[in-house]
Design a protein around this motif. Structure first.
Motif, short mmCIF file in Angstrom:
data_model
loop_
_atom_site.label_atom_id
_atom_site.label_comp_id
_atom_site.label_asym_id
_atom_site.label_seq_id
_atom_site.Cartn_x
_atom_site.Cartn_y
_atom_site.Cartn_z
N UNK A 1 19.47 -0.23 2.46
CA UNK A 1 18.65 -1.28 3.08
C UNK A 1 17.56 -1.80 2.17
N UNK A 2 17.05 -0.96 1.26
CA UNK A 2 15.91 -1.32 0.44
C UNK A 2 16.28 -1.31 -1.04
N UNK A 3 15.52 -2.05 -1.84
CA UNK A 3 15.70 -2.08 -3.29
C UNK A 3 14.46 -1.49 -3.95
N UNK A 4 14.56 -1.22 -5.25
CA UNK A 4 13.40 -0.75 -6.00
C UNK A 4 12.30 -1.80 -5.88
N UNK A 5 11.10 -1.33 -5.58
CA UNK A 5 9.94 -2.21 -5.42
C UNK A 5 9.62 -2.54 -3.98
N UNK A 6 10.51 -2.20 -3.05
CA UNK A 6 10.26 -2.48 -1.63
C UNK A 6 9.13 -1.59 -1.12
N UNK A 7 8.20 -2.18 -0.38
CA UNK A 7 7.13 -1.42 0.26
C UNK A 7 7.68 -0.83 1.55
N UNK A 8 7.52 0.48 1.70
CA UNK A 8 8.06 1.21 2.84
C UNK A 8 7.01 2.16 3.40
N UNK A 9 7.32 2.71 4.57
CA UNK A 9 6.57 3.82 5.14
C UNK A 9 7.56 4.97 5.31
N UNK A 10 7.11 6.18 4.98
CA UNK A 10 7.95 7.36 5.08
C UNK A 10 7.37 8.32 6.11
N UNK A 11 8.26 8.92 6.87
CA UNK A 11 7.84 9.88 7.89
C UNK A 11 7.63 11.24 7.23
N UNK A 12 6.37 11.55 6.99
CA UNK A 12 5.97 12.82 6.37
C UNK A 12 5.19 13.65 7.39
N UNK A 13 5.63 13.60 8.64
CA UNK A 13 4.88 14.19 9.73
C UNK A 13 3.96 13.15 10.34
N UNK A 14 3.69 12.13 9.61
CA UNK A 14 2.98 10.91 9.98
C UNK A 14 3.48 9.86 9.01
N UNK A 15 3.34 8.60 9.34
CA UNK A 15 3.87 7.54 8.47
C UNK A 15 2.94 7.30 7.29
N UNK A 16 3.50 7.43 6.06
CA UNK A 16 2.75 7.26 4.82
C UNK A 16 3.33 6.08 4.05
N UNK A 17 2.48 5.14 3.59
CA UNK A 17 2.98 3.99 2.84
C UNK A 17 3.30 4.34 1.39
N UNK A 18 4.27 3.61 0.85
CA UNK A 18 4.64 3.81 -0.54
C UNK A 18 5.60 2.73 -1.00
N UNK A 19 6.17 2.95 -2.18
CA UNK A 19 7.07 1.98 -2.81
C UNK A 19 8.32 2.70 -3.29
N UNK A 20 9.48 2.12 -3.04
CA UNK A 20 10.74 2.67 -3.54
C UNK A 20 10.74 2.54 -5.06
N UNK A 21 10.98 3.66 -5.78
CA UNK A 21 10.98 3.63 -7.24
C UNK A 21 12.34 3.95 -7.83
N UNK A 22 13.26 4.51 -7.03
CA UNK A 22 14.60 4.83 -7.55
C UNK A 22 15.58 4.88 -6.40
N UNK A 23 16.80 4.42 -6.67
CA UNK A 23 17.89 4.51 -5.70
C UNK A 23 18.83 5.64 -6.12
#
Length: 75
Positions: free
Chosen positions: A14-36
């Motif tokens: 669904x996402x490409x490198x550089x996409x801004x995402x939130x990851x469920x780390x027990x709570x939602x944490x923002x970040x950026x996809x750096x590798x597929x």
């Protein structure tokens, strides 16, 4: 679920490198996809994770599946 390395060529993420995402780390944490199709030595043989993500705090993590409950696009 992890992705079989044999299926990487035919898997659409669904996402490409550089996409801004939130990851469920027990709570939602923002970040950026750096590798597929990311791999670490402890993963089951022949499997990869869909994404490696750099969280905004600098931590590198991976998403073990490409599901909204694990990783979602930032609004």
């Amino acid at each position: 679920m992890y992705i079989k390395e044999a299926d990487v060529a035919t898997t659409t993420l669904r996402f490409t490198v550089g996409t801004r995402v939130e990851c469920n780390c027990g709570g939602w944490e923002p970040g950026t996809v750096v590798k597929l199709f990311y791999r670490e030595p402890h993963f089951p043989a022949g499997f990869v994770a869909p994404y490696q993500i750099k969280l905004d705090d600098g931590t590198l993590i991976y998403a073990p599946d490409d599901e909204d409950g694990t990783i979602r696009q930032c609004d």
